[in-house]
Design a protein around this motif. Structure first.
Motif, PDB file in Angstrom:
ATOM      1  N   LEU A  88      -0.055  -7.113  -6.065  1.00  0.00           N
ATOM      2  CA  LEU A  88      -1.436  -7.044  -5.238  1.00  0.00           C
ATOM      3  C   LEU A  88      -0.980  -8.034  -4.003  1.00  0.00           C
ATOM      4  CD1 LEU A  88      -4.012  -5.845  -4.537  1.00  0.00           C
ATOM      5  CD2 LEU A  88      -4.924  -7.896  -5.841  1.00  0.00           C
ATOM      6  N   PHE A  89      -0.508  -9.167  -4.322  1.00  0.00           N
ATOM      7  CA  PHE A  89      -0.019  -9.920  -3.403  1.00  0.00           C
ATOM      8  C   PHE A  89       1.244  -9.381  -2.272  1.00  0.00           C
ATOM      9  CE2 PHE A  89       3.184 -12.930  -1.387  1.00  0.00           C
ATOM     10  CZ  PHE A  89       2.306 -13.519  -0.541  1.00  0.00           C
ATOM     11  N   SER A  90       2.239  -8.712  -2.986  1.00  0.00           N
ATOM     12  CA  SER A  90       3.318  -8.114  -2.099  1.00  0.00           C
ATOM     13  C   SER A  90       2.579  -7.024  -1.335  1.00  0.00           C
ATOM     14  CB  SER A  90       4.329  -7.766  -3.099  1.00  0.00           C
ATOM     15  OG  SER A  90       3.885  -6.627  -4.090  1.00  0.00           O
ATOM     16  N   TYR A  91       1.656  -6.122  -1.872  1.00  0.00           N
ATOM     17  CA  TYR A  91       1.075  -5.072  -1.208  1.00  0.00           C
ATOM     18  C   TYR A  91       0.260  -5.718   0.279  1.00  0.00           C
ATOM     19  CZ  TYR A  91      -2.711  -1.820   0.268  1.00  0.00           C
ATOM     20  OH  TYR A  91      -3.670  -1.050   0.971  1.00  0.00           O
ATOM     21  N   ILE A  92      -0.184  -6.810  -0.090  1.00  0.00           N
ATOM     22  CA  ILE A  92      -1.133  -7.465   1.080  1.00  0.00           C
ATOM     23  C   ILE A  92      -0.182  -7.950   2.142  1.00  0.00           C
ATOM     24  CG2 ILE A  92      -2.768  -9.274   1.945  1.00  0.00           C
ATOM     25  CD1 ILE A  92      -3.995  -8.689  -0.727  1.00  0.00           C
ATOM     26  N   ALA A 119      14.567 -17.532   4.151  1.00  0.00           N
ATOM     27  CA  ALA A 119      15.345 -16.673   3.120  1.00  0.00           C
ATOM     28  C   ALA A 119      15.237 -15.197   2.917  1.00  0.00           C
ATOM     29  CB  ALA A 119      15.369 -17.462   1.615  1.00  0.00           C
ATOM     30  N   ILE A 120      13.981 -14.867   2.723  1.00  0.00           N
ATOM     31  CA  ILE A 120      13.887 -13.391   2.588  1.00  0.00           C
ATOM     32  C   ILE A 120      13.889 -12.519   3.530  1.00  0.00           C
ATOM     33  CG2 ILE A 120      11.881 -11.765   2.061  1.00  0.00           C
ATOM     34  CD1 ILE A 120      10.742 -13.706   0.004  1.00  0.00           C
ATOM     35  N   MET A 121      13.402 -13.220   4.797  1.00  0.00           N
ATOM     36  CA  MET A 121      13.686 -12.357   6.184  1.00  0.00           C
ATOM     37  C   MET A 121      15.377 -12.428   6.397  1.00  0.00           C
ATOM     38  SD  MET A 121      10.903 -11.356   6.556  1.00  0.00           S
ATOM     39  CE  MET A 121      11.143 -10.328   8.176  1.00  0.00           C
ATOM     40  N   ASP A 122      15.787 -13.174   6.134  1.00  0.00           N
ATOM     41  CA  ASP A 122      17.409 -13.390   6.277  1.00  0.00           C
ATOM     42  C   ASP A 122      18.198 -12.354   5.246  1.00  0.00           C
ATOM     43  OD1 ASP A 122      19.963 -14.714   7.434  1.00  0.00           O
ATOM     44  OD2 ASP A 122      20.136 -15.106   5.503  1.00  0.00           O
ATOM     45  N   PHE A 123      17.820 -12.347   4.146  1.00  0.00           N
ATOM     46  CA  PHE A 123      18.273 -11.473   3.039  1.00  0.00           C
ATOM     47  C   PHE A 123      18.109  -9.908   3.496  1.00  0.00           C
ATOM     48  CE2 PHE A 123      17.768  -9.025  -0.704  1.00  0.00           C
ATOM     49  CZ  PHE A 123      19.201  -9.118  -1.193  1.00  0.00           C
ATOM     50  N   THR A 124      16.875  -9.776   4.196  1.00  0.00           N
ATOM     51  CA  THR A 124      16.245  -8.207   4.309  1.00  0.00           C
ATOM     52  C   THR A 124      16.771  -7.851   5.578  1.00  0.00           C
ATOM     53  OG1 THR A 124      14.360  -8.899   4.804  1.00  0.00           O
ATOM     54  CG2 THR A 124      14.645  -8.518   2.506  1.00  0.00           C
ATOM     55  N   GLY A 125      17.135  -8.606   6.510  1.00  0.00           N
ATOM     56  CA  GLY A 125      17.325  -8.490   7.940  1.00  0.00           C
ATOM     57  C   GLY A 125      16.008  -7.884   8.674  1.00  0.00           C
ATOM     58  N   GLY A 126      14.928  -8.518   8.146  1.00  0.00           N
ATOM     59  CA  GLY A 126      13.511  -8.314   8.684  1.00  0.00           C
ATOM     60  C   GLY A 126      12.948  -7.177   8.215  1.00  0.00           C
ATOM     61  N   HIS A 127      13.524  -6.472   7.246  1.00  0.00           N
ATOM     62  CA  HIS A 127      12.863  -5.226   6.852  1.00  0.00           C
ATOM     63  C   HIS A 127      12.265  -5.552   5.284  1.00  0.00           C
ATOM     64  CE1 HIS A 127      14.005  -2.943  10.227  1.00  0.00           C
ATOM     65  NE2 HIS A 127      15.337  -3.533  10.031  1.00  0.00           N
ATOM     66  N   LEU A 128      11.149  -5.412   4.934  1.00  0.00           N
ATOM     67  CA  LEU A 128      10.572  -5.610   3.683  1.00  0.00           C
ATOM     68  C   LEU A 128      10.669  -4.404   2.895  1.00  0.00           C
ATOM     69  CD1 LEU A 128       7.603  -8.015   4.340  1.00  0.00           C
ATOM     70  CD2 LEU A 128       9.915  -8.670   3.943  1.00  0.00           C
ATOM     71  N   THR A 129      11.406  -4.172   1.635  1.00  0.00           N
ATOM     72  CA  THR A 129      11.622  -3.109   1.077  1.00  0.00           C
ATOM     73  C   THR A 129      11.460  -3.017  -0.422  1.00  0.00           C
ATOM     74  OG1 THR A 129      13.751  -3.279   0.793  1.00  0.00           O
ATOM     75  CG2 THR A 129      13.184  -2.149   2.986  1.00  0.00           C
ATOM     76  N   VAL A 130      10.784  -2.127  -1.146  1.00  0.00           N
ATOM     77  CA  VAL A 130      10.722  -2.033  -2.354  1.00  0.00           C
ATOM     78  C   VAL A 130      12.040  -1.568  -3.345  1.00  0.00           C
ATOM     79  CG1 VAL A 130       9.456  -1.130  -4.438  1.00  0.00           C
ATOM     80  CG2 VAL A 130       8.258  -1.632  -2.333  1.00  0.00           C
ATOM     81  N   SER A 131      12.892  -0.615  -2.689  1.00  0.00           N
ATOM     82  CA  SER A 131      14.051  -0.497  -3.365  1.00  0.00           C
ATOM     83  C   SER A 131      15.245  -0.388  -2.222  1.00  0.00           C
ATOM     84  CB  SER A 131      13.963   1.100  -3.843  1.00  0.00           C
ATOM     85  OG  SER A 131      13.482   1.941  -2.759  1.00  0.00           O
ATOM     86  N   ALA A 133      16.166  -4.918  -1.623  1.00  0.00           N
ATOM     87  CA  ALA A 133      14.937  -4.914  -1.953  1.00  0.00           C
ATOM     88  C   ALA A 133      14.353  -6.231  -2.450  1.00  0.00           C
ATOM     89  CB  ALA A 133      14.737  -3.856  -3.086  1.00  0.00           C
ATOM     90  N   THR A 134      13.171  -6.656  -1.896  1.00  0.00           N
ATOM     91  CA  THR A 134      12.831  -8.040  -2.447  1.00  0.00           C
ATOM     92  C   THR A 134      11.452  -7.915  -3.043  1.00  0.00           C
ATOM     93  OG1 THR A 134      11.927  -8.114   0.090  1.00  0.00           O
ATOM     94  CG2 THR A 134      13.894  -9.238  -0.745  1.00  0.00           C
ATOM     95  N   ALA A 135      10.829  -6.631  -3.058  1.00  0.00           N
ATOM     96  CA  ALA A 135       9.373  -6.541  -3.727  1.00  0.00           C
ATOM     97  C   ALA A 135       9.687  -7.091  -5.188  1.00  0.00           C
ATOM     98  CB  ALA A 135       8.955  -5.166  -3.732  1.00  0.00           C
ATOM     99  N   GLY A 149       2.852  -7.341   3.039  1.00  0.00           N
ATOM    100  CA  GLY A 149       3.919  -6.617   3.943  1.00  0.00           C
ATOM    101  C   GLY A 149       4.759  -5.479   3.533  1.00  0.00           C
ATOM    102  N   TRP A 150       4.888  -5.595   2.012  1.00  0.00           N
ATOM    103  CA  TRP A 150       5.649  -4.251   1.358  1.00  0.00           C
ATOM    104  C   TRP A 150       4.769  -3.263   1.519  1.00  0.00           C
ATOM    105  CZ3 TRP A 150       6.406  -9.443   0.639  1.00  0.00           C
ATOM    106  CH2 TRP A 150       7.797 -10.192   0.374  1.00  0.00           C
ATOM    107  N   GLY A 151       3.542  -3.255   1.685  1.00  0.00           N
ATOM    108  CA  GLY A 151       2.676  -2.003   1.715  1.00  0.00           C
ATOM    109  C   GLY A 151       2.538  -1.067   0.323  1.00  0.00           C
ATOM    110  N   ASP A 152       1.968   0.201   0.463  1.00  0.00           N
ATOM    111  CA  ASP A 152       1.638   0.799  -0.822  1.00  0.00           C
ATOM    112  C   ASP A 152       2.670   1.354  -1.478  1.00  0.00           C
ATOM    113  OD1 ASP A 152       2.530   2.855   1.032  1.00  0.00           O
ATOM    114  OD2 ASP A 152       0.474   3.823   1.106  1.00  0.00           O
ATOM    115  N   GLU A 153       4.104   1.122  -1.087  1.00  0.00           N
ATOM    116  CA  GLU A 153       5.028   1.460  -1.799  1.00  0.00           C
ATOM    117  C   GLU A 153       5.314   0.883  -3.188  1.00  0.00           C
ATOM    118  OE1 GLU A 153       8.560   3.418  -2.816  1.00  0.00           O
ATOM    119  OE2 GLU A 153       7.110   4.107  -1.374  1.00  0.00           O
ATOM    120  N   VAL A 154       4.629  -0.567  -3.148  1.00  0.00           N
ATOM    121  CA  VAL A 154       4.710  -1.411  -4.402  1.00  0.00           C
ATOM    122  C   VAL A 154       3.962  -0.474  -5.581  1.00  0.00           C
ATOM    123  CG1 VAL A 154       5.015  -3.229  -3.033  1.00  0.00           C
ATOM    124  CG2 VAL A 154       2.575  -2.531  -3.706  1.00  0.00           C
TER     125      VAL A 154
END
Length: 328
Positions: free
Chosen positions: A235-239, A137-149, A153-155, A241-246
């Protein structure tokens, strides 16, 4: 046989038992809360809307409290634990253990939500078990790109972020007010000298308080009102795949729901104690005793000598219970 086996599993340490209860209570809270956000987000509001998220966190809070209350008191919130320490109702030595348990519960609940909605766990994505169990669901919604904004965005499924129009200090005020409101409601519901919640219904009414805070104060920044609710999943989202942008998003927003909520909780407790707590009538038991003495003297003057033990024993809980301050 099962009873004997379960008795052997009983943990002797009271603090350890309480920490397990806090862990599991927060886990339930975040599982339903962040799960509702994930469903609304990935379905693009076709399987829920903002009110669904409010209900998810409210009912998650309710059932989390039901799970943990009998063992730990169900703080489920580091800001609540801290406030109870300041009020002298909880041990300072237990505070760090409760907080760590709450954070761990939130972290693992966020991981569970991701397991349900996220196919590729970034560095963990090669696990065949995760790939087998996790829908996309998340990967389909984002097109494979995990973003914060941005539009995809799914963070925000896991932690809170401020609205674009909200300044950092506006968010500080928002979190102080929201968490203060939560503590005022929680303290009122648990105050035996006020009009406390009926036994067994406290979790429902605390959940209702969370619901009304979300309905009235949620649009600015997602009403974290709980450091564990925000930091553990962040902290989970950082680990994952969403990275330090969170941590960088929203002008470094992450510290607001962690620290400012504690300030708001302390402010709410102070307001409740100053405006309500210290003003409860404390002379009514003496007045009841005085009334008993007058009744006894009057009857004795009439030549009668009944037993007044009933009045002495039940003056507060029985016949003289005439105000809400005497209930509970």
């Amino acid at each position: 046989m099962m009873d004997r086996l379960l008795r052997r599993c009983r943990i002797k340490s009271r603090l350890f038992r309480e920490c397990l209860a806090e862990f599991f209570g927060v886990y339930i809270l975040i599982l339903f809360g962040c799960g509702s956000v994930a469903q609304v987000t990935t379905s693009q509001n076709t399987k829920g809307e903002y009110l669904s998220i409010n209900l998810g966190f409210a009912l998650g809070t309710t059932f989390g409290i039901y799970v943990a209350k009998g063992v730990s008191g169900a703080h489920l919130n580091p800001a609540v634990s801290l406030t109870l320490c300041v009020l002298g109702r909880f041990s300072w030595t237990g505070l760090p253990f409760y907080v760590c348990s709450q954070l761990l519960g939130a972290f693992l609940a966020a991981a569970t939500v991701a397991l349900q909605y996220y196919e590729d766990f970034g560095p963990l994505g090669n696990s065949p078990v995760l790939l087998l169990l996790s829908p996309d669901a998340i990967m389909d919604f984002t097109g494979g790109h995990l973003t914060v904004s941005g539009a995809t965005a799914t963070a925000g499924i896991f932690s809170t972020y401020p609205a674009d129009y909200l300044s950092l200090w506006g968010g500080v005020v928002d979190q102080i007010i929201g968490t203060a409101a939560l503590l005022v409601c929680v303290l009122a519901l648990g105050d035996p000298r006020n009009t406390p919640a009926p036994p067994g219904l406290e979790p429902v009414l605390v959940g209702a308080a969370v619901l009304v805070i979300g309905i009235s104060m949620g649009s600015n920044s997602g009403y974290a009102i709980n450091p564990a609710r925000d930091f553990g999943p962040r902290l989970f989202s950082y680990i994952a795949g969403w990275g330090d942008e969170v941590f960088r998003a929203g002008h470094g927003w992450w510290w607001v729901p962690v620290f400012v909520t504690c300030v708001g909780a302390l402010l709410g407790a102070l307001l409740y104690e100053l405006l309500i707590g210290v003003h409860h009538p404390d002379s009514e038991p003496e007045e009841a005793e005085d009334l008993t003495a007058v009744l006894q003297q009057t009857v004795e003057l009439d030549g009668m000598q009944p037993k007044f033990d009933f009045f002495k024993e039940n003056g507060k809980d029985g016949i003289f219970s005439i105000t809400s301050a005497d209930t509970g």
